[in-house]
Design an enzyme around this catalytic site. Structure first.
Site, PDB file in Angstrom:
ATOM      1  N   LYS A  77      -8.828  -7.918   6.800  1.00 44.05           N
ATOM      2  CA  LYS A  77      -9.047  -6.731   5.881  1.00 44.05           C
ATOM      3  C   LYS A  77      -9.801  -5.700   6.726  1.00 44.05           C
ATOM      4  CE  LYS A  77     -10.255  -6.038   1.043  1.00 44.05           C
ATOM      5  NZ  LYS A  77     -10.780  -6.590  -0.116  1.00 44.05           N
ATOM      6  N   SER A 152      -7.409  -6.262  -3.798  1.00 44.13           N
ATOM      7  CA  SER A 152      -7.575  -5.212  -3.010  1.00 44.13           C
ATOM      8  C   SER A 152      -7.074  -5.878  -1.655  1.00 44.13           C
ATOM      9  CB  SER A 152      -8.972  -4.564  -2.662  1.00 44.13           C
ATOM     10  OG  SER A 152      -9.741  -5.387  -2.304  1.00 44.13           O
ATOM     11  N   SER A 176     -10.175  -9.715  -5.411  1.00 47.49           N
ATOM     12  CA  SER A 176      -9.326  -9.296  -4.380  1.00 47.49           C
ATOM     13  C   SER A 176      -8.843 -10.082  -3.244  1.00 47.49           C
ATOM     14  CB  SER A 176     -10.092  -8.261  -3.637  1.00 47.49           C
ATOM     15  OG  SER A 176     -10.147  -7.149  -4.367  1.00 47.49           O
TER      16      SER A 176
HETATM   17  N1  GLN Z   1      -9.625  -5.250  -8.957  1.00 50.77           N
HETATM   18  C1  GLN Z   1     -11.027  -5.548  -8.617  1.00 50.77           C
HETATM   19  C2  GLN Z   1     -11.714  -3.958  -8.482  1.00 50.77           C
HETATM   20  O1  GLN Z   1     -11.015  -3.009  -8.446  1.00 50.77           O
HETATM   21  C3  GLN Z   1     -11.356  -6.322  -7.413  1.00 50.77           C
HETATM   22  C4  GLN Z   1     -11.968  -5.689  -6.423  1.00 50.77           C
HETATM   23  C5  GLN Z   1     -12.191  -6.714  -5.170  1.00 50.77           C
HETATM   24  O2  GLN Z   1     -12.516  -7.908  -5.426  1.00 50.77           O
HETATM   25  N2  GLN Z   1     -12.713  -6.151  -4.104  1.00 50.77           N
HETATM   26  O3  GLN Z   1     -12.908  -3.914  -8.837  1.00 50.77           O
END
Ligand code: GLN
Length: 473
Positions: A77, A152, A176
């Protein structure tokens, strides 16, 4: 196709000289060249010749004691600092940022002899559940390109599903790793807070962020975790708990174990096909001797406000450093979604509102921790869906901020810090992937991996791959 093989199979094949790292890397690039122009899983693709040269060197220096990841290509990532390789967090703010140092996880993978082939697309700063909140164009789901890949860490899941990599390294703050795993039919592990060093990773919510593996199977995740986990002198929040030999325990007998199904997770709002798949998974567990018990997490619905108040507060503070003076472009480059989060967090932390919002959310967090601790004292692990719905169509989440937050209902128990394994458990009638998650006590990764391994031994969902045409459409 070599890329259908697991890490164990690839590592054995390499050691037995059945094929070379060069062969595997070539296969990755051929799939990337063919499929990535439409899938858009990558922000930066490492130069093919550089990767091939590294593969050539790994083929030469391979020994019988080489790491299981030695010579295997992977993606990361784009929120991990990689010395000399652009790291953007998917934001224009860092569009040209080349870090002068490496994250600990990346360094460990370099030391293990793994070969980085690309930095993957994501929601900017980790802000999102669909990999649409990115300045590098949305990621398409290899199972249905009119839909998102999840977020994400969406680029990771899409790259895995489309066989552009052997494994991937993600980040999970509130889902994410698990959300894109569920929506793209891959396996991902959100580790216990502190299990894996976060040194050199771009912070989203420092008190929730965790770094973990994404792969095709549970066994692959066990291999990767064993290499990346452990205490780190550069990360004061990394845990001194010894790192177990996860993969050696995968086949341990599962006796006297109880899986809890929280009744609040199966009510209104959950897609009926997802519900049916999770119930089928529960019956399978029952068949292999695991007790299934209904439990209750009455505070479940408060997870989203607790998560988003603390999360936006911390991100408003973490992103303050991107002032356009020290790194990257100015603050005008933040996306609408990120601006919204900075504003919400700044508001929740400001004088006069702090007690009403931030402090309340922290009190909620304490109650939430107590609630999960109680629930996990009534069973050994909790089984629930990852997402209430299947992969959304483009625009559905990014244009609807409330819906975007609600998508995290089952994954935002991260303020508790507990680990959770997400794995494929079926498909809808439209052939869209369905995922389930198994949540355990702090540092119960071994148990989660054992449960996941047993499931994958008895099912073949994780072996299915999308049918992508010749030109990647
Ligand atoms: N959907 C969650 C958010 O937007 C997950 C984000 C993450 O785990 N980085 O905060």
């Amino acid at each position: 196709m070599l890329l259908d093989l697991t890490i164990t199979q690839l590592s054995q094949g390499l050691k037995a000289k059945k094929f070379s790292s060069e062969d595997i890397v070539k296969e990755c690039y051929s799939n990337i060249e063919r499929l990535n122009p439409s899938i858009n899983a990558f922000i930066t693709i490492i130069d093919k010749d550089v990767a091939l040269k590294e593969a050539h060197n790994r083929d030469k220096d391979r020994g019988s004691d080489s790491s299981v990841l030695h010579g295997l290509p992977y993606v990361m990532k784009d929120s991990y600092n990689t010395q000399g390789i652009r790291t953007t967090a998917a934001s224009n703010v860092l569009a040209d940022y080349v870090p002068p140092y490496s994250s600990t996880v990346y360094q460990k993978l370099v030391d293990a002899g793994a070969i980085l082939i690309g930095k993957t697309n994501m929601d900017a700063w980790g802000h999102g559940a669909s990999s649409e909140n990115t300045d590098f164009g949305p990621v398409k789901n290899p199972w249905d390109q009119s839909r998102v890949a999840g977020g994400s860490s969406g680029g990771n899941a899409a790259a895995l599903a489309a066989r552009m990599t052997v494994f991937a390294i993600g980040e999970d703050t509130g889902g994410s790793i698990r959300n894109p795993s569920a929506w793209s039919s891959t396996t991902g592990l959100k580790v216990s807070y502190g299990r894996v060093s976060r040194y050199g990773c771009i912070a989203y919510v420092s008190s929730f962020d965790t770094m973990g593996p994404m792969a095709k199977t549970v066994e692959d995740c066990a291999h990767i975790l064993e290499i990346i986990a452990g205490i780190d002198q550069y990360d004061a929040t990394s845990s001194p708990q010894p790192v177990p030999h996860y993969k050696d325990h995968l086949r341990d007998k599962l006796t006297d174990l109880t899986l809890g199904l929280p009744k609040e997770c199966f009510g209104e709002g959950l897609d009926t096909e997802i519900k049916a798949s999770i119930m089928e998974a529960a019956s399978l567990y029952k068949k292999i001797g695991i007790n299934i018990k209904e439990i209750s997490i009455p505070l479940l619905e408060y997870g989203v406000p607790v998560y988003y108040l603390i999360g936006t507060s911390e991100t408003s503070s973490n992103l303050a450093r991107y002032d356009g003076i020290r790194f990257g472009q100015g603050r005008g480059e933040f996306t609408k979604e990120t601006m919204r989060r900075i504003m919400l967090g700044t508001y929740a932390l400001s004088a006069g509102y702090y007690d009403a919002y931030y402090k309340k959310a922290q009190q909620g967090r304490t109650l939430f921790i107590k609630e999960y601790t109680r629930a996990l004292s009534e069973c050994d692990a909790i089984l629930m869906p990852v997402e209430p719905m299947v992969a959304t169509k483009f625009g559905e989440l990014i244009n609807n901020p409330i819906q975007n937050m609600l998508a995290d209902i089952y994954t935002c128990q991260t303020p508790v810090g507990v680990p959770s394994l997400a794995l494929p458990c079926g498909f809808t009638k439209e052939n869209l992937p369905i995922g389930m998650q198994i949540i355990g006590n702090m540092f119960a990764e071994t148990l989660l991996l054992r449960l996941g391994y047993a499931y994958q031994n008895n099912t073949d969902w994780h072996t299915k791959k999308p049918n992508i045409g010749e030109h990647g459409k």
